[in-house]
Design a protein around this motif. Structure first.
Motif, short mmCIF file in Angstrom:
data_model
loop_
_atom_site.label_atom_id
_atom_site.label_comp_id
_atom_site.label_asym_id
_atom_site.label_seq_id
_atom_site.Cartn_x
_atom_site.Cartn_y
_atom_site.Cartn_z
N UNK A 162 15.16 1.15 4.23
CA UNK A 162 15.12 1.57 5.64
C UNK A 162 13.99 2.57 5.87
N UNK A 163 13.21 2.33 6.91
CA UNK A 163 12.11 3.18 7.35
C UNK A 163 10.94 3.20 6.37
N UNK A 164 10.91 2.25 5.44
CA UNK A 164 9.76 2.12 4.53
C UNK A 164 9.05 0.80 4.80
N UNK A 165 7.72 0.83 4.64
CA UNK A 165 6.92 -0.37 4.84
C UNK A 165 6.41 -0.96 3.54
N UNK A 166 6.69 -0.28 2.43
CA UNK A 166 6.24 -0.79 1.13
C UNK A 166 7.24 -0.38 0.05
N UNK A 167 7.44 -1.28 -0.90
CA UNK A 167 8.31 -1.04 -2.05
C UNK A 167 7.59 -1.56 -3.29
N UNK A 205 5.71 -5.56 0.98
CA UNK A 205 5.20 -4.79 2.12
C UNK A 205 5.42 -5.56 3.41
N UNK A 206 5.58 -4.83 4.49
CA UNK A 206 5.87 -5.43 5.78
C UNK A 206 4.62 -6.06 6.39
N UNK A 207 4.79 -7.02 7.30
CA UNK A 207 3.62 -7.59 8.01
C UNK A 207 2.81 -6.51 8.72
N UNK A 208 3.48 -5.50 9.28
CA UNK A 208 2.78 -4.43 9.99
C UNK A 208 1.89 -3.62 9.04
N UNK A 209 2.32 -3.50 7.79
CA UNK A 209 1.59 -2.69 6.81
C UNK A 209 0.24 -3.30 6.48
N UNK A 210 0.16 -4.64 6.48
CA UNK A 210 -1.08 -5.31 6.11
C UNK A 210 -1.91 -5.72 7.33
N UNK A 211 -1.35 -5.62 8.54
CA UNK A 211 -2.06 -6.09 9.73
C UNK A 211 -3.39 -5.39 9.96
N UNK A 212 -3.51 -4.06 9.76
CA UNK A 212 -4.82 -3.42 9.93
C UNK A 212 -5.90 -4.02 9.03
N UNK A 213 -5.51 -4.43 7.81
CA UNK A 213 -6.48 -5.08 6.92
C UNK A 213 -6.98 -6.37 7.54
N UNK A 214 -6.06 -7.18 8.08
CA UNK A 214 -6.44 -8.44 8.70
C UNK A 214 -7.30 -8.21 9.94
N UNK A 215 -7.01 -7.13 10.67
CA UNK A 215 -7.77 -6.83 11.89
C UNK A 215 -9.17 -6.34 11.58
N UNK A 216 -9.29 -5.51 10.54
CA UNK A 216 -10.57 -4.86 10.25
C UNK A 216 -11.48 -5.71 9.36
N UNK A 233 2.62 4.06 -10.01
CA UNK A 233 2.72 5.50 -10.28
C UNK A 233 2.64 6.30 -8.99
N UNK A 234 1.79 5.89 -8.06
CA UNK A 234 1.68 6.59 -6.78
C UNK A 234 2.97 6.47 -5.99
N UNK A 243 2.53 6.62 1.70
CA UNK A 243 2.33 5.28 2.28
C UNK A 243 0.90 5.12 2.79
N UNK A 244 0.29 6.20 3.28
CA UNK A 244 -1.10 6.13 3.72
C UNK A 244 -2.01 5.83 2.53
N UNK A 245 -1.77 6.51 1.41
CA UNK A 245 -2.56 6.27 0.20
C UNK A 245 -2.33 4.85 -0.31
N UNK A 246 -1.06 4.43 -0.34
CA UNK A 246 -0.73 3.10 -0.86
C UNK A 246 -1.31 2.00 0.03
#
Length: 285
Positions: free
Chosen positions: A7-12, A86-97, A131-132, A141-144
């Motif tokens: 819950x409330x995480x975008x990456x595991x 990881x959630x679709x939202x987590x990777x979307x900026x990569x796809x956009x940029x 490890x991170x 999450x920003x670093x990951x």
């Protein structure tokens, strides 16, 4: 169902250490995440209604959500892997940029191999992310997210596509169940009749259905599964050809050798030599 994102995480990020005999009991489907895995040890076979593939130590596999799948052991080697969800939202900026087609193409290819140097680099990247993830910081999450984008780009740039078999017709539930049974019992003296009976179909109807969806006979498919397991044993053990034949479901070493050469173009001994493995003996080459 696969473990969802917390819950409330975008990456595991997990490191799984499972016995080589581990098999998923049923078809499963992720509903909230993509996944990228790196296999440290082990050999696996994955079946979905749309495609199937084998993956081994050093391979990366990428899966989207909403794909039913089931995995089976490809050898008795321990199954150890890093797994990033990881959630679709987590990777979307990569796809956009960058380019969305890069990620889409990776999803389409599913499994990837790499050169020896690239394998070391990519495994190290997975280890660093793991490890991170263990750190308790508010900004991890920003670093990951940045590390994930770098990982995806590296996979794209250094990938060697693996072997994914896509079906011309989506597999139906009875055939998926039959494939699961074949992969569970391949080293026993199973027959088409026993598998058909297990899933509640007549032998004649099962034979037609199996061939129409997989475009090969039950006998050919069973032989292919046994050859995959024989290959793993040839590479990862010093067992004799006779021992490997019996463990792979073949009645003897001569029959394994005949079928192996028919399917691969070389004898088991030649395959083992090409893989750089020393033979225990040359019985039934």
């Amino acid at each position: 169902m696969p473990i969802p994102l917390p819950s409330k995480q975008q990456i595991l990020i997990q490191m799984n250490d499972l016995p080589g005999s581990y098999r998923m009991p049923t078809m499963q489907m992720a509903t909230d995440h993509y996944s990228i895995g790196y296999v440290i040890s082990g050999d696996r076979h994955c079946i979905t209604p749309l495609y199937c593939y084998d993956y081994h130590a050093g391979n990366v596999c990428i899966s989207p959500p909403f794909i039913l799948h089931r995995t089976h052991p490809g050898s008795d080697a321990p199954y150890i892997r890093y797994l990033i969800k990881f959630s679709p939202e987590f990777v979307q900026p990569f796809c956009d940029r960058i380019e969305e087609n890069i990620f889409d193409e990776l999803l389409n290819q599913t499994v990837f191999n790499f050169s020896a140097d690239s394998k070391k680099k990519i495994e190290h990247m997975f280890q660093e992310m793991y490890e991170e993830y263990q750190k308790e910081t508010s900004y991890k999450e920003v670093i990951l997210q940045g590390m994930l984008y770098r990982l995806i780009t590296t996979i794209w740039e250094e990938r060697i596509s693996g072997g994914t078999t896509r079906f011309s017709t989506p597999l139906t539930e009875p055939i998926i169940e039959a494939i699961a049974l074949i992969n569970d019992k391949f080293n026993n003296p199973i027959t088409m009749e026993t598998i058909a009976h297990s899933i509640g179909l007549s032998s004649a109807y099962f034979s037609r259905l199996f061939h129409s969806q997989l475009e090969k006979s039950f006998t050919d498919y069973l032989c292919d599964v046994r050859i995959v397991h024989a290959k793993a044993l040839l590479i990862r053990s010093s067992k004799s050809i006779m021992e490997i034949a019996l463990e792979s479901g073949f009645c003897n070493g001569d029959y394994l050798s005949t079928q192996f050469k028919k399917k691969t173009g070389m004898t088991p001994t030649a395959f083992r030599k090409a893989a750089g493995v020393q033979n225990k003996d040359n019985t039934n080459q």
